[in-house]
Design a protein around this motif. Sequence first.
Motif, mmCIF file in Angstrom:
data_model
loop_
_atom_site.group_PDB
_atom_site.id
_atom_site.type_symbol
_atom_site.label_atom_id
_atom_site.label_comp_id
_atom_site.label_asym_id
_atom_site.label_seq_id
_atom_site.Cartn_x
_atom_site.Cartn_y
_atom_site.Cartn_z
ATOM 1 N N GLN A 220 57.134 20.175 4.159
ATOM 2 C CA GLN A 220 56.570 21.638 3.896
ATOM 3 C C GLN A 220 55.992 22.289 5.195
ATOM 4 O OE1 GLN A 220 53.053 21.905 1.319
ATOM 5 N NE2 GLN A 220 53.485 23.939 0.746
ATOM 6 N N VAL A 221 55.322 21.400 6.102
ATOM 7 C CA VAL A 221 54.826 22.168 7.300
ATOM 8 C C VAL A 221 55.718 22.158 8.392
ATOM 9 C CG1 VAL A 221 53.033 21.533 8.970
ATOM 10 C CG2 VAL A 221 52.550 20.998 6.843
ATOM 11 N N GLN A 222 56.078 23.163 8.674
ATOM 12 C CA GLN A 222 56.833 23.697 9.715
ATOM 13 C C GLN A 222 56.564 23.425 11.192
ATOM 14 O OE1 GLN A 222 57.832 27.597 7.967
ATOM 15 N NE2 GLN A 222 59.933 27.148 7.820
ATOM 16 N N ARG A 223 55.466 23.883 11.510
ATOM 17 C CA ARG A 223 54.483 23.695 12.476
ATOM 18 C C ARG A 223 53.011 23.526 12.276
ATOM 19 N NH1 ARG A 223 56.521 29.445 14.262
ATOM 20 N NH2 ARG A 223 55.822 29.867 12.151
ATOM 21 N N LEU A 224 52.655 23.072 13.356
ATOM 22 C CA LEU A 224 50.872 22.519 13.029
ATOM 23 C C LEU A 224 50.126 22.993 14.242
ATOM 24 C CD1 LEU A 224 48.612 20.909 11.744
ATOM 25 C CD2 LEU A 224 49.362 18.980 13.145
ATOM 26 N N ALA A 225 49.215 23.508 14.146
ATOM 27 C CA ALA A 225 48.359 24.116 15.161
ATOM 28 C C ALA A 225 46.979 23.718 15.009
ATOM 29 C CB ALA A 225 48.458 25.553 15.456
ATOM 30 N N ASP B 73 52.392 9.779 14.388
ATOM 31 C CA ASP B 73 53.250 10.027 13.619
ATOM 32 C C ASP B 73 53.661 11.498 13.049
ATOM 33 O OD1 ASP B 73 53.611 7.111 12.971
ATOM 34 O OD2 ASP B 73 51.593 7.379 11.732
ATOM 35 N N LEU B 74 53.179 12.487 13.642
ATOM 36 C CA LEU B 74 53.215 13.903 13.484
ATOM 37 C C LEU B 74 54.609 14.060 13.866
ATOM 38 C CD1 LEU B 74 49.813 15.392 14.305
ATOM 39 C CD2 LEU B 74 50.850 15.244 12.214
ATOM 40 N N LYS B 75 55.387 14.731 13.190
ATOM 41 C CA LYS B 75 56.851 15.186 13.405
ATOM 42 C C LYS B 75 57.224 16.458 14.046
ATOM 43 C CE LYS B 75 57.919 10.721 12.163
ATOM 44 N NZ LYS B 75 58.028 9.845 13.241
ATOM 45 N N MET B 76 56.316 17.536 13.326
ATOM 46 C CA MET B 76 56.420 18.901 13.761
ATOM 47 C C MET B 76 55.966 19.409 15.249
ATOM 48 S SD MET B 76 53.708 18.024 11.763
ATOM 49 C CE MET B 76 54.581 17.762 10.156
ATOM 50 N N PRO B 77 56.681 20.307 15.609
ATOM 51 C CA PRO B 77 55.809 20.882 16.886
ATOM 52 C C PRO B 77 54.485 21.342 16.639
ATOM 53 C CG PRO B 77 57.945 22.211 16.278
ATOM 54 C CD PRO B 77 57.486 21.333 15.039
ATOM 55 N N THR B 78 53.663 20.705 17.510
ATOM 56 C CA THR B 78 52.100 20.789 17.380
ATOM 57 C C THR B 78 51.560 21.425 18.569
ATOM 58 O OG1 THR B 78 52.164 18.638 16.025
ATOM 59 C CG2 THR B 78 50.044 19.195 16.869
ATOM 60 N N LEU B 79 50.525 22.362 18.201
ATOM 61 C CA LEU B 79 49.752 23.194 19.223
ATOM 62 C C LEU B 79 48.280 22.723 19.197
ATOM 63 C CD1 LEU B 79 49.560 25.216 21.436
ATOM 64 C CD2 LEU B 79 49.295 26.820 19.611
ATOM 65 N N THR C 288 45.982 17.933 9.979
ATOM 66 C CA THR C 288 46.592 16.663 10.398
ATOM 67 C C THR C 288 46.863 15.902 9.093
ATOM 68 O OG1 THR C 288 45.879 16.443 12.411
ATOM 69 C CG2 THR C 288 46.497 14.548 11.762
ATOM 70 N N ARG C 289 46.153 15.526 8.302
ATOM 71 C CA ARG C 289 46.205 14.771 7.057
ATOM 72 C C ARG C 289 47.491 15.495 6.232
ATOM 73 N NH1 ARG C 289 46.818 10.278 6.598
ATOM 74 N NH2 ARG C 289 44.708 9.936 7.225
ATOM 75 N N TYR C 290 47.260 16.804 6.302
ATOM 76 C CA TYR C 290 48.395 17.659 5.140
ATOM 77 C C TYR C 290 49.459 17.720 5.835
ATOM 78 C CZ TYR C 290 49.807 21.195 2.394
ATOM 79 O OH TYR C 290 50.260 22.364 1.300
ATOM 80 N N ALA C 291 49.721 17.676 7.397
ATOM 81 C CA ALA C 291 51.142 17.461 7.696
ATOM 82 C C ALA C 291 51.500 15.978 7.532
ATOM 83 C CB ALA C 291 50.794 18.075 9.280
ATOM 84 N N LEU C 292 50.833 15.138 7.545
ATOM 85 C CA LEU C 292 51.342 13.861 7.274
ATOM 86 C C LEU C 292 51.759 13.635 5.866
ATOM 87 C CD1 LEU C 292 48.605 11.779 9.292
ATOM 88 C CD2 LEU C 292 51.138 12.054 9.892
ATOM 89 N N LEU C 293 50.956 14.433 4.948
ATOM 90 C CA LEU C 293 51.282 14.046 3.603
ATOM 91 C C LEU C 293 52.672 14.809 2.995
ATOM 92 C CD1 LEU C 293 47.907 13.946 1.823
ATOM 93 C CD2 LEU C 293 49.430 12.198 1.821
ATOM 94 N N LYS D 162 56.917 26.719 2.747
ATOM 95 C CA LYS D 162 56.894 26.412 3.789
ATOM 96 C C LYS D 162 55.794 26.907 4.655
ATOM 97 C CE LYS D 162 61.076 24.158 3.734
ATOM 98 N NZ LYS D 162 61.133 22.544 4.025
ATOM 99 N N VAL D 163 55.400 26.279 5.251
ATOM 100 C CA VAL D 163 53.748 26.822 6.158
ATOM 101 C C VAL D 163 53.965 26.470 7.419
ATOM 102 C CG1 VAL D 163 52.629 27.372 4.105
ATOM 103 C CG2 VAL D 163 52.351 25.108 5.115
ATOM 104 N N THR D 164 53.050 27.224 8.235
ATOM 105 C CA THR D 164 52.273 26.767 9.703
ATOM 106 C C THR D 164 51.077 26.557 9.218
ATOM 107 O OG1 THR D 164 54.211 28.054 11.189
ATOM 108 C CG2 THR D 164 51.935 27.369 11.818
ATOM 109 N N VAL D 165 50.641 25.566 9.448
ATOM 110 C CA VAL D 165 49.008 25.071 9.277
ATOM 111 C C VAL D 165 48.382 25.430 10.584
ATOM 112 C CG1 VAL D 165 47.655 23.249 8.392
ATOM 113 C CG2 VAL D 165 49.699 23.502 7.524
ATOM 114 N N LEU D 166 47.298 26.189 10.516
ATOM 115 C CA LEU D 166 46.279 26.275 11.564
ATOM 116 C C LEU D 166 45.173 25.473 10.987
ATOM 117 C CD1 LEU D 166 45.338 27.618 14.183
ATOM 118 C CD2 LEU D 166 45.295 29.810 13.177
#
Length: 335
Positions: free
Chosen positions: A159-164, A257-263, A150-155, A136-140
Amino acid sequence: MLRVSALILSCLLAAGAQATEPPAPVYGQELQGFDYPYPLKHFEFESQGKSLQMGYMDVPAKGHANGQTLLLMHGKNFCAATWDTSIKALTDAGYRVVAADQVGFCTSSKPENYQYSFQQLATNTHALLASLGIDKVTVLGHSTGGMLATRYALLYPGQVQRLAMVNPIGLEDWKALGVPYRTVDQWFAREAKLTADGIRSYERSTYYAGRWKPEFERWVTMLAGLNQGPGHNLVAWNSALIYDMIFTQPVVYEFKDLKMPTLLLIGDADTTAIGSDIAPPEVKARIGHYNVLGKQAAQVIPHATLVEFPGLGHAPQMEQPEQFHKALLAWLSKN
């Protein structure tokens, strides 16, 4: 006679000054010789029939660990090392941080033949995290790293809890907007001529709205020294392949198509746009406007928060780190 002697003395002094000026540093094909801010490790794996490795830093939380991990993805003209101030701010706040150099960049392999795609780089990075036992990660992601994030979060949405994303490129599709296509050979010819002066001039005008700080010089030296080192041709060739990937594989159409909270963390004076140097004037005039692009992306991404930094450029985390990290940590604490 006195005038001639003075002239000779002046020339000798100038020659002496030039003789004592240290030569510009050069680094190995995998950036050997350049110091990273934290211990550098290497992940070895197989991809496309090749034995490859990714350099990365895995920095534990300081003080009271909160059990959360941030995965940092660098930009095209950056490396994992350029996250140095962010790594410190995040680990001081209790986060574990993994910052990796993608294949083709910096301390990682530069294969002679590699089919670059954001999916492939994401898969490589997923394998790295699996080897570290992280699920589980937040990706920055910054710049091109924003496209990869973005591609990682879509794939890997589970696993991606949050995206920034920090001034991600790919907020617009340049080829669809009329920017001419450069072949890989044309990109290679361009990258083979890279110099420190050229890097500095481009970054000052495009990344930093005409401003420059002494601390940016380290990153100019890093790129120029890598390009001008013994791996010159492979470094330039991989760079050309990566530019082709960036130009031809837009992610903007999938933001919805991104589902997670995104900053979105946007320096609104940024003007970065791949190919703008060869675009017709009417095309160049309408691309790379981050004061508009950030707002457009925030409207499309379902669970988006937009933070703009007025007057800052492509790398607000480097221009104004205290202001940037205050905004990032505030969002992380709420999501």
